[in-house]
Design a protein around this motif. Structure first.
Motif, PDB file in Angstrom:
ATOM      1  N   MET A   1      95.426  68.082  37.243  1.00 18.39           N
ATOM      2  CA  MET A   1      94.750  67.939  35.958  1.00 18.39           C
ATOM      3  C   MET A   1      95.432  66.875  35.098  1.00 18.39           C
ATOM      4  O   MET A   1      94.772  66.075  34.421  1.00 18.39           O
ATOM      5  N   GLU A   2      96.760  66.860  35.115  1.00 18.73           N
ATOM      6  CA  GLU A   2      97.501  65.871  34.330  1.00 18.73           C
ATOM      7  C   GLU A   2      97.203  64.455  34.805  1.00 18.73           C
ATOM      8  O   GLU A   2      97.045  63.536  34.003  1.00 18.73           O
ATOM      9  N   ILE A   3      97.116  64.287  36.126  1.00 18.05           N
ATOM     10  CA  ILE A   3      96.814  62.957  36.687  1.00 18.05           C
ATOM     11  C   ILE A   3      95.413  62.520  36.308  1.00 18.05           C
ATOM     12  O   ILE A   3      95.177  61.367  35.939  1.00 18.05           O
ATOM     13  N   VAL A   4      94.448  63.446  36.391  1.00 16.60           N
ATOM     14  CA  VAL A   4      93.053  63.122  36.052  1.00 16.60           C
ATOM     15  C   VAL A   4      92.939  62.685  34.598  1.00 16.60           C
ATOM     16  O   VAL A   4      92.273  61.704  34.272  1.00 16.60           O
ATOM     17  N   LYS A   5      93.602  63.416  33.710  1.00 19.30           N
ATOM     18  CA  LYS A   5      93.552  63.071  32.288  1.00 19.30           C
ATOM     19  C   LYS A   5      94.241  61.738  32.017  1.00 19.30           C
ATOM     20  O   LYS A   5      93.747  60.907  31.249  1.00 19.30           O
ATOM     21  N   LYS A   6      95.387  61.532  32.654  1.00 18.77           N
ATOM     22  CA  LYS A   6      96.156  60.307  32.413  1.00 18.77           C
ATOM     23  C   LYS A   6      95.399  59.067  32.859  1.00 18.77           C
ATOM     24  O   LYS A   6      95.450  58.019  32.209  1.00 18.77           O
ATOM     25  N   ARG A   7      94.663  59.179  33.971  1.00 23.43           N
ATOM     26  CA  ARG A   7      93.953  58.024  34.530  1.00 23.43           C
ATOM     27  C   ARG A   7      92.491  57.965  34.096  1.00 23.43           C
ATOM     28  O   ARG A   7      91.742  57.116  34.556  1.00 23.43           O
ATOM     29  N   ASN A   8      92.081  58.900  33.217  1.00 23.92           N
ATOM     30  CA  ASN A   8      90.696  58.939  32.723  1.00 23.92           C
ATOM     31  C   ASN A   8      89.689  59.019  33.868  1.00 23.92           C
ATOM     32  O   ASN A   8      88.699  58.283  33.908  1.00 23.92           O
ATOM     33  N   LEU A   9      89.961  59.907  34.820  1.00 20.34           N
ATOM     34  CA  LEU A   9      89.069  60.073  35.962  1.00 20.34           C
ATOM     35  C   LEU A   9      88.002  61.118  35.669  1.00 20.34           C
ATOM     36  O   LEU A   9      88.123  61.910  34.738  1.00 20.34           O
ATOM     37  N   CYS A  10      86.970  61.106  36.496  1.00 20.01           N
ATOM     38  CA  CYS A  10      85.886  62.078  36.373  1.00 20.01           C
ATOM     39  C   CYS A  10      86.383  63.449  36.809  1.00 20.01           C
ATOM     40  O   CYS A  10      87.024  63.593  37.849  1.00 20.01           O
ATOM     41  N   PHE A  11      86.086  64.490  36.046  1.00 17.44           N
ATOM     42  CA  PHE A  11      86.530  65.829  36.370  1.00 17.44           C
ATOM     43  C   PHE A  11      85.760  66.422  37.552  1.00 17.44           C
ATOM     44  O   PHE A  11      86.171  67.428  38.114  1.00 17.44           O
ATOM     45  N   ASP A  12      84.655  65.794  37.946  1.00 17.79           N
ATOM     46  CA  ASP A  12      83.838  66.335  39.028  1.00 17.79           C
ATOM     47  C   ASP A  12      84.162  65.671  40.368  1.00 17.79           C
ATOM     48  O   ASP A  12      84.524  66.323  41.330  1.00 17.79           O
ATOM     49  N   HIS A  17      85.176  57.072  36.159  1.00 17.07           N
ATOM     50  CA  HIS A  17      84.146  57.111  35.119  1.00 17.07           C
ATOM     51  C   HIS A  17      84.211  58.479  34.434  1.00 17.07           C
ATOM     52  O   HIS A  17      84.902  59.381  34.899  1.00 17.07           O
ATOM     53  N   ARG A  18      83.486  58.596  33.339  1.00 13.60           N
ATOM     54  CA  ARG A  18      83.449  59.868  32.634  1.00 13.60           C
ATOM     55  C   ARG A  18      82.529  60.845  33.362  1.00 13.60           C
ATOM     56  O   ARG A  18      81.613  60.448  34.075  1.00 13.60           O
ATOM     57  N   ILE A  19      82.763  62.130  33.137  1.00 22.07           N
ATOM     58  CA  ILE A  19      81.951  63.134  33.819  1.00 22.07           C
ATOM     59  C   ILE A  19      80.493  63.063  33.376  1.00 22.07           C
ATOM     60  O   ILE A  19      79.584  63.400  34.124  1.00 22.07           O
ATOM     61  N   SER A  20      80.250  62.590  32.146  1.00 25.01           N
ATOM     62  CA  SER A  20      78.868  62.460  31.663  1.00 25.01           C
ATOM     63  C   SER A  20      78.107  61.376  32.429  1.00 25.01           C
ATOM     64  O   SER A  20      76.884  61.377  32.453  1.00 25.01           O
ATOM     65  N   GLU A  21      78.846  60.460  33.060  1.00 21.73           N
ATOM     66  CA  GLU A  21      78.226  59.384  33.828  1.00 21.73           C
ATOM     67  C   GLU A  21      78.194  59.680  35.321  1.00 21.73           C
ATOM     68  O   GLU A  21      77.698  58.866  36.102  1.00 21.73           O
ATOM     69  N   CYS A  22      78.713  60.823  35.719  1.00 25.37           N
ATOM     70  CA  CYS A  22      78.825  61.151  37.140  1.00 25.37           C
ATOM     71  C   CYS A  22      77.463  61.524  37.722  1.00 25.37           C
ATOM     72  O   CYS A  22      76.706  62.306  37.137  1.00 25.37           O
TER      73      CYS A  22
END
Length: 214
Positions: A1-12, A17-22
């Motif tokens: 989770m920390e890596i995903v947030k730090k690199r602004n990755l999609c949570f899905d 990209h952002r999860i809203s664009e996934c």
């Protein structure tokens, strides 16, 4: 989770990209919500209690995976392809980095290609997994050289054995569908059209080639 947030990755899908664009339609395998299974708090707590390491055999080929709640999760072994040298002879070999081992090994097939001449012998007490009985083996030992990406040739003291392991199956479909982000990485063991590969060398120390894939 920390890596995903730090690199602004999609949570899905863990893409850039952002999860809203996934566009992915996948959901968490544990709670069925819109996030990657590896980020699920419920999955983490359940896996810590129920996960166990097993081995499976499909079409006679060993496959290593972990099993939790009747779902199979593929685990990639830490492997690479690199040139092995001796004098002016060279052979590309599939290498398994085994940090739990105490010796490095090379198959007789590769040793013959390199015209390896053993310079000494070593005596080992060997017992099979799950058995306490020990067998004494006298193995030939030699020094070969592993070429790293930098061009440096690293000496390896290896014991020569007839074979190291049964061919390892490659799950290319799983990689292409679930691990598509691997396409952007330089892998120490590049994907190919082969369905399996044979290990020719095992090395016991820390990885030397910066492996991204096991």
């Amino acid at each position: 989770m920390e890596i995903v947030k730090k690199r602004n990755l999609c949570f899905d899908c863990l893409g850039n990209h952002r999860i809203s664009e996934c566009r992915s339609k996948n959901t968490c395998r544990t709670c069925k919500r819109k996030h990657h299974t590896s980020l699920c708090h419920e999955s983490s707590s359940q896996n810590s209690q129920s996960q166990n390491i097993t081995s499976n055999t499909e079409n006679g080929t060993p496959i290593m995976h972990t099993s939790a709640k009747q779902e199979n999760f593929t685990v990639f072994l830490k492997t690479a392809i690199a040139p092995i040298w001796l004098h002016n002879q060279c052979a590309d070999a599939h290498i398994l980095f085994d940090e739990g081992a105490q010796r490095s090994f090379i198959t007789k097939e590769i040793a013959d290609k390199l015209n390896v001449k053993p310079d000494r012998q070593e005596t080992l007490n060997i017992s099979a997994f799950g058995y306490s009985d020990k067998n004494v083996r006298h193995m030939n030992k030699a020094t070969v050289y592993l070429e790293a990406d930098s061009g440096e040739k690293i000496p390896l003291q290896v014991l020569i054995v007839p074979t190291i392991a049964a061919p390892i199956q490659i799950n290319r479909r799983y990689i292409s569908q679930q691990l598509h982000y691997f396409k952007k990485l330089k892998l120490a063991h590049p994907l190919s059209e082969d369905n399996s590969f044979e290990i020719f060398v095992t090395h016991w120390s820390r990885p030397l080639l910066g492996c991204h894939q096991g």
